[in-house]
Design a protein around this motif. Sequence first.
Motif, PDB file in Angstrom:
ATOM      1  N   TYR A   1      -2.156   1.576  -9.535  1.00 34.76           N
ATOM      2  CA  TYR A   1      -2.556   0.883  -8.585  1.00 34.76           C
ATOM      3  C   TYR A   1      -1.559  -0.189  -8.039  1.00 34.76           C
ATOM      4  N   VAL A   2      -1.509  -0.355  -6.527  1.00 39.54           N
ATOM      5  CA  VAL A   2      -0.594  -1.169  -6.012  1.00 39.54           C
ATOM      6  C   VAL A   2      -1.800  -2.086  -4.943  1.00 39.54           C
ATOM      7  N   ASN A   3      -1.141  -3.328  -4.796  1.00 37.26           N
ATOM      8  CA  ASN A   3      -2.100  -4.286  -3.756  1.00 37.26           C
ATOM      9  C   ASN A   3      -1.466  -4.209  -2.607  1.00 37.26           C
ATOM     10  N   PRO A   4      -2.164  -4.439  -1.426  1.00 37.47           N
ATOM     11  CA  PRO A   4      -1.625  -4.757  -0.085  1.00 37.47           C
ATOM     12  C   PRO A   4      -0.246  -5.507  -0.190  1.00 37.47           C
ATOM     13  N   ALA A   5      -0.118  -6.612  -0.815  1.00 43.78           N
ATOM     14  CA  ALA A   5       1.077  -7.356  -0.969  1.00 43.78           C
ATOM     15  C   ALA A   5       2.130  -6.663  -1.288  1.00 43.78           C
ATOM     16  N   TRP A   6       1.960  -5.579  -2.194  1.00 48.29           N
ATOM     17  CA  TRP A   6       2.911  -4.956  -2.781  1.00 48.29           C
ATOM     18  C   TRP A   6       3.297  -3.933  -1.695  1.00 48.29           C
ATOM     19  N   GLU A   7       2.533  -3.326  -1.117  1.00 52.73           N
ATOM     20  CA  GLU A   7       2.569  -2.276   0.143  1.00 52.73           C
ATOM     21  C   GLU A   7       3.596  -2.782   1.135  1.00 52.73           C
ATOM     22  N   ARG A   8       3.117  -4.188   1.461  1.00 49.26           N
ATOM     23  CA  ARG A   8       4.091  -4.935   2.649  1.00 49.26           C
ATOM     24  C   ARG A   8       5.442  -5.122   2.115  1.00 49.26           C
ATOM     25  N   LEU A   9       5.626  -5.503   0.867  1.00 44.17           N
ATOM     26  CA  LEU A   9       6.835  -5.923   0.466  1.00 44.17           C
ATOM     27  C   LEU A   9       7.630  -4.915   0.248  1.00 44.17           C
ATOM     28  N   ASN A  10       6.979  -3.614  -0.125  1.00 45.44           N
ATOM     29  CA  ASN A  10       7.913  -2.385  -0.331  1.00 45.44           C
ATOM     30  C   ASN A  10       7.906  -1.326   0.819  1.00 45.44           C
ATOM     31  N   GLY A  11       7.216  -1.462   1.759  1.00 49.01           N
ATOM     32  CA  GLY A  11       7.207  -0.373   2.728  1.00 49.01           C
ATOM     33  C   GLY A  11       6.339   0.795   2.148  1.00 49.01           C
ATOM     34  N   TYR A  12       5.876   0.931   1.034  1.00 47.49           N
ATOM     35  CA  TYR A  12       5.214   2.263   0.660  1.00 47.49           C
ATOM     36  C   TYR A  12       3.679   1.992   0.793  1.00 47.49           C
ATOM     37  N   LYS A  13       2.956   3.002   1.094  1.00 48.99           N
ATOM     38  CA  LYS A  13       1.479   2.958   1.177  1.00 48.99           C
ATOM     39  C   LYS A  13       1.056   3.191  -0.311  1.00 48.99           C
ATOM     40  N   ALA A  14      -0.190   2.674  -0.547  1.00 43.24           N
ATOM     41  CA  ALA A  14      -0.599   2.755  -2.109  1.00 43.24           C
ATOM     42  C   ALA A  14      -0.704   4.461  -2.326  1.00 43.24           C
TER      43      ALA A  14
END
Length: 203
Positions: free
Chosen positions: A45-58
Amino acid sequence: SLFIDISERKALEAALRQERDRIGTVLENIGDAVFVTNAEGIIEYVNPAWERLNGYKASEAVGQRANLLKSGEHPGELFADLWQTVKAGRTWRGELVNRRKDGSTYDVALTATPLSDDANKVTNIVAVLYDISAMKEVERLKSQFVSDVSHELRTPLTNIRLYLDLLLSGMVQDEEKRQEYLSTLNVESDRLHRLIDNVLDFA
């Protein structure tokens, strides 16, 4: 009775669903980047903030190993320590340099906390990332500023000491030379004063 048992089970399932939904809402909206792996380090699992920070989609991250963000700037011993700590049931905290999908890197403070089952076996790891790049840049600029100021202050101080030593030694008998040295001392002391004022203004 069977009816009461089924009712209790349904009530428990509803309560669990409600709690899961509540936690899910928190994770989806929290500003911190969060990801969860299984005990083998596979991202679940990754949350939206993780997606924004790293540039990957879940969808790109789930199923990948947690070293997806590895920058190559750390020795293997650091990750071995992280893994051994969480596998032993303890929280690991430290700073890393991570690599985004686009190849850019950033400084991060990482907290990795293990989750265990009733038998004390680690089942998942919850990791929270704090982007500290701005703080690191401020530290770098502060260090550069201190270095620059030290250099700038040292020059007039060196000149002042030199000309004072010459004047106090009694070696300078020529009045014209004495006036020239005093004038230089005046210029350098003014320069020093301006530098100190600039430092205070900056501070």
